[in-house]
Design an enzyme around this catalytic site. Sequence first.
Site, PDB file in Angstrom:
ATOM      1  N   GLY A   1       0.819  -1.093  -0.104  1.00 29.08           N
ATOM      2  CA  GLY A   1       0.097   0.158   0.036  1.00 29.08           C
ATOM      3  C   GLY A   1       0.878   1.183   0.126  1.00 29.08           C
ATOM      4  O   GLY A   1       1.850   1.284   0.550  1.00 29.08           O
TER       5      GLY A   1
ATOM      6  N   ARG B   1       0.664  -5.387  -5.880  1.00 30.61           N
ATOM      7  CA  ARG B   1       0.787  -6.711  -5.182  1.00 30.61           C
ATOM      8  C   ARG B   1       1.497  -7.800  -6.144  1.00 30.61           C
ATOM      9  O   ARG B   1       1.477  -7.599  -7.418  1.00 30.61           O
ATOM     10  CB  ARG B   1      -0.490  -7.011  -4.641  1.00 30.61           C
ATOM     11  CG  ARG B   1      -1.328  -6.044  -3.986  1.00 30.61           C
ATOM     12  CD  ARG B   1      -0.833  -6.002  -2.519  1.00 30.61           C
ATOM     13  NE  ARG B   1      -1.624  -4.705  -1.830  1.00 30.61           N
ATOM     14  CZ  ARG B   1      -1.327  -4.426  -0.623  1.00 30.61           C
ATOM     15  NH1 ARG B   1      -0.486  -4.932  -0.240  1.00 30.61           N
ATOM     16  NH2 ARG B   1      -2.266  -3.542  -0.236  1.00 30.61           N
TER      17      ARG B   1
ATOM     18  N   ASP C   1       4.908  -4.611   5.906  1.00 34.76           N
ATOM     19  CA  ASP C   1       5.034  -6.153   6.419  1.00 34.76           C
ATOM     20  C   ASP C   1       5.207  -6.723   5.023  1.00 34.76           C
ATOM     21  O   ASP C   1       6.311  -7.621   5.093  1.00 34.76           O
ATOM     22  CB  ASP C   1       3.880  -6.670   7.219  1.00 34.76           C
ATOM     23  CG  ASP C   1       4.422  -8.134   7.788  1.00 34.76           C
ATOM     24  OD1 ASP C   1       5.012  -8.452   8.446  1.00 34.76           O
ATOM     25  OD2 ASP C   1       3.492  -9.011   7.067  1.00 34.76           O
TER      26      ASP C   1
ATOM     27  N   THR D   1       4.367   2.747   5.695  1.00 33.98           N
ATOM     28  CA  THR D   1       3.015   2.263   5.977  1.00 33.98           C
ATOM     29  C   THR D   1       2.211   3.138   6.739  1.00 33.98           C
ATOM     30  O   THR D   1       2.666   3.632   7.706  1.00 33.98           O
ATOM     31  CB  THR D   1       2.985   0.817   6.217  1.00 33.98           C
ATOM     32  OG1 THR D   1       1.657   0.359   6.642  1.00 33.98           O
ATOM     33  CG2 THR D   1       3.937   0.323   7.643  1.00 33.98           C
TER      34      THR D   1
ATOM     35  N   ASP E   1      -0.192   2.159   8.750  1.00 33.04           N
ATOM     36  CA  ASP E   1      -0.568   1.626   9.640  1.00 33.04           C
ATOM     37  C   ASP E   1       0.289   1.604  11.020  1.00 33.04           C
ATOM     38  O   ASP E   1      -0.354   1.209  12.168  1.00 33.04           O
ATOM     39  CB  ASP E   1      -0.880   0.096   9.255  1.00 33.04           C
ATOM     40  CG  ASP E   1      -2.093   0.030   8.496  1.00 33.04           C
ATOM     41  OD1 ASP E   1      -2.826   0.660   8.624  1.00 33.04           O
ATOM     42  OD2 ASP E   1      -1.917  -1.130   7.412  1.00 33.04           O
TER      43      ASP E   1
ATOM     44  N   ASP F   1       2.703  -0.327  11.965  1.00 40.63           N
ATOM     45  CA  ASP F   1       2.512  -1.647  12.507  1.00 40.63           C
ATOM     46  C   ASP F   1       4.033  -2.348  12.209  1.00 40.63           C
ATOM     47  O   ASP F   1       3.852  -3.612  12.340  1.00 40.63           O
ATOM     48  CB  ASP F   1       1.410  -2.339  12.077  1.00 40.63           C
ATOM     49  CG  ASP F   1       1.343  -2.663  10.382  1.00 40.63           C
ATOM     50  OD1 ASP F   1       2.500  -1.717   9.732  1.00 40.63           O
ATOM     51  OD2 ASP F   1       0.799  -3.600   9.906  1.00 40.63           O
TER      52      ASP F   1
ATOM     53  N   ARG G   1      -6.299  -2.882   9.746  1.00 46.89           N
ATOM     54  CA  ARG G   1      -6.941  -4.352   9.878  1.00 46.89           C
ATOM     55  C   ARG G   1      -6.621  -5.131  10.985  1.00 46.89           C
ATOM     56  O   ARG G   1      -7.125  -5.937  11.801  1.00 46.89           O
ATOM     57  CB  ARG G   1      -6.586  -5.222   8.479  1.00 46.89           C
ATOM     58  CG  ARG G   1      -7.514  -4.981   7.355  1.00 46.89           C
ATOM     59  CD  ARG G   1      -7.350  -5.933   6.205  1.00 46.89           C
ATOM     60  NE  ARG G   1      -8.134  -5.795   5.089  1.00 46.89           N
ATOM     61  CZ  ARG G   1      -7.951  -4.787   4.154  1.00 46.89           C
ATOM     62  NH1 ARG G   1      -6.557  -4.250   4.181  1.00 46.89           N
ATOM     63  NH2 ARG G   1      -8.660  -4.643   3.074  1.00 46.89           N
TER      64      ARG G   1
ATOM     65  N   LYS H   1     -24.804  15.797  27.479  1.00 48.89           N
ATOM     66  CA  LYS H   1     -23.700  15.551  26.262  1.00 48.89           C
ATOM     67  C   LYS H   1     -24.700  15.361  25.080  1.00 48.89           C
ATOM     68  O   LYS H   1     -25.604  14.459  25.308  1.00 48.89           O
ATOM     69  CB  LYS H   1     -22.366  14.525  26.220  1.00 48.89           C
ATOM     70  CG  LYS H   1     -21.844  14.574  25.306  1.00 48.89           C
ATOM     71  CD  LYS H   1     -20.475  13.792  25.400  1.00 48.89           C
ATOM     72  CE  LYS H   1     -19.624  13.659  24.288  1.00 48.89           C
ATOM     73  NZ  LYS H   1     -18.897  15.002  24.226  1.00 48.89           N
ATOM     74  N   LYS H   2     -24.725  16.098  23.969  1.00 49.51           N
ATOM     75  CA  LYS H   2     -25.666  15.739  23.184  1.00 49.51           C
ATOM     76  C   LYS H   2     -25.135  15.072  21.619  1.00 49.51           C
ATOM     77  O   LYS H   2     -25.950  14.798  20.853  1.00 49.51           O
ATOM     78  CB  LYS H   2     -26.191  17.171  22.466  1.00 49.51           C
ATOM     79  CG  LYS H   2     -26.843  18.090  23.580  1.00 49.51           C
ATOM     80  CD  LYS H   2     -28.129  17.452  24.099  1.00 49.51           C
ATOM     81  CE  LYS H   2     -28.798  18.228  25.230  1.00 49.51           C
ATOM     82  NZ  LYS H   2     -29.737  17.584  25.894  1.00 49.51           N
TER      83      LYS H   2
END
Length: 319
Positions: A11, A72, A103, A125, A127, A129, A171, A213-214
């Site tokens: 990505g 990919r 990853d 990335t 993410d 991660d 994810r 709180k609205k």
Amino acid sequence: MKRIGVLTSGGDAPGMNAAIRAVVRKAIYHGLEVYGIKQGYNGLINGKIEKMELGSVGDIIQRGGTVLRSARCEEFKTKEGQAKGIEQLKKHGIEGLVVIGGDGSYQGAKALTEQGFPCVGVPGTIDNDIPGTDFTIGFDTALNTVLDSIDKIRDTASSHERTFVIEVMGRHAGDIALWSGLAGGAETILIPEEAYSMDEITERLKNGSERGKKHSIIIVAEGVVKAHRIAEELEKVTTYDTRVSVLGHVQRGGTPTAFDRVLASRLGARAVELLMEGRGGRAVGIVKNELVDDDILEILRRPHQINMDIYKLSHVLSI
């Protein structure tokens, strides 16, 4: 080492272009030749390899996405595909490779490393991660994109006295949800790393309502549950006017922040230094604002860990 390659894979992430620029200019500064591999590992297998000059990376530091493009590649997961990639690298006289990605990209770099080809991984990335680094390239930009959306949605939520469930990317990692939720003042944050309870979510909303709180904001990482499912469950047990907003791929695009540009520049340049030092099979990162590098094989054995201190703080501040 006289000739290196660079590719982006998986990505796209804002700041990848800044990293490419750093790799190319750092290498040329030290007298190396640089070859750009287009469309990631797919392009590597198919020989989409071109020599890059200083001008090749001019006027790209501020651009999102990746000028080398990305794709990919299931074939590269096989020994046959990897052999084709190594054959192309040798054909072009490339002696080392900088891989910018997440990853899956690191898995490809790991495979090349195991077959004796020097690779250095650069974490790109949104993410956040990748183990071995506090931040990945693109995370800060994506975070600010999400935060801008939360702020705008909150204006509407407040005007119409609604509860909004906002679904963000992630994810397997909840960093985007967690950081944007804390920064955006969300009442509830759902991340893959922690189980959630509809009873607890409902109770928090009721407590807020009882004190006047609205409106409320619920942030959901896509890997937990679909935002529409949360909204449906809330409508079953409450009378709150609930709406859903799925931010989607807008989180991947946009002009990289100053933080991401500087991070990408530092990491890209360090990757070149490691190859020049003959230290392939490494992954660069930043820890406590200091550049670090680890064995790429070891990095991939470590699980990603969420910052639980931030998660706990978000609960405290959203009472």
